[in-house]
Design an enzyme around this catalytic site. Sequence first.
Site, PDB file in Angstrom:
ATOM      1  CG  HIS A  63      -2.124  -0.692   1.272  1.00 42.74           C
ATOM      2  ND1 HIS A  63      -2.646  -1.291   2.403  1.00 42.74           N
ATOM      3  CD2 HIS A  63      -3.030  -0.922   0.277  1.00 42.74           C
ATOM      4  CE1 HIS A  63      -3.802  -1.873   2.104  1.00 42.74           C
ATOM      5  NE2 HIS A  63      -4.062  -1.673   0.828  1.00 42.74           N
ATOM      6  CB  CYS A 109      -2.604   0.310   8.615  1.00 41.28           C
ATOM      7  SG  CYS A 109      -1.289   0.126   7.419  1.00 41.28           S
TER       8      CYS A 109
HETATM    9  N1  ARG Z   1      -3.916  -7.199   6.622  1.00 37.38           N
HETATM   10  C1  ARG Z   1      -4.324  -5.983   5.980  1.00 37.38           C
HETATM   11  C2  ARG Z   1      -4.275  -6.161   4.479  1.00 37.38           C
HETATM   12  O1  ARG Z   1      -3.356  -6.773   4.021  1.00 37.38           O
HETATM   13  C3  ARG Z   1      -3.442  -4.843   6.392  1.00 37.38           C
HETATM   14  C4  ARG Z   1      -3.882  -3.535   5.866  1.00 37.38           C
HETATM   15  C5  ARG Z   1      -2.953  -2.435   6.232  1.00 37.38           C
HETATM   16  N2  ARG Z   1      -3.515  -1.189   5.930  1.00 37.38           N
HETATM   17  C6  ARG Z   1      -2.880  -0.171   5.333  1.00 37.38           C
HETATM   18  N3  ARG Z   1      -3.489   0.953   5.241  1.00 37.38           N
HETATM   19  N4  ARG Z   1      -1.711  -0.326   4.778  1.00 37.38           N
HETATM   20  O2  ARG Z   1      -5.139  -5.705   3.772  1.00 37.38           O
END
Ligand code: ARG
Length: 279
Positions: free
Chosen positions: A157, A271
Amino acid sequence: MCPPTYFRVSYSINPWMDPDKPVDLALAHAQWEDLRDRYRALGHTVEELPAHPAFPDMVFAANGATVVDGRVLGARFAFAERYGEAAVHAEWYRGHGFDAVREPRHVNEGEGDFAVTASWLLAGRGFRSSPLSHAEAQEYFARPVIGLDLVDPRYYHLDTALCVLDPGGGEAGGGAPGGDGAPGGDGAEVMYFPGAFSAGSRAVLARLFPDALIAGPADAAAFGLNAVSDGRHVLLPQAAVGLFEPLRERGYEPIGMDLTELLKGGGSVKCVTGELRLG
Ligand code: ARG
């Protein structure tokens, strides 16, 4: 923010998630509450979205929507495991006075891949959000979208690799020595890890943000870019030790947070924080 009531690592959709590694749920709660209380102590308002038993990743509230000037672009998740979270978020916004809530056509994982400066959106693609969602966001928010290609699966991300420290544009905030006149940019100050981006996107970032704080691989791996800045305080994982001094030199006050249990899901400070930009 959404409490980690049902948080667990029962599937793996990013390289940080290992379902064989146990999560200490009580500790996850304590760490999450610590962050929430810290925001409140700094004078910020924190709304709590109740957790849903079907969605163990829902604690990562930043992925549920993107809000700019009070307009909400809902999320559309890339993986089936998280797909249903989007409706829960959209419902919350509709029930809390947000009139403009768009159900997206294309996959976008909210602020996981959208970062907001004074006049632009920076948008990640490559692992989760579809490049088509960038055009959709540009049309909806009527702001230029700068697409950035993520190439390292650990930084799946945008918010794992880049953080807006000060949105620029003369808004409140302490940093941004470049001010409005920063060459090429809209006055925003950012920090990022170049290794997460394609060569072309690195060049774009260097052109737009020549004065950016450049993070090294160790601080990136400690999720140091997964930070939240209010323009003065920067809340970031305490393990990202290399970022504290450079942040202080730029006039920010870094605040180290311990979110090790949530890191097992592949997320940290940013996150778990969806920002309500009311405009
Ligand atoms: N386990 C989640 C996923 O892989 C983690 C999300 C993390 N969020 C972020 N904004 N980077 O989707």
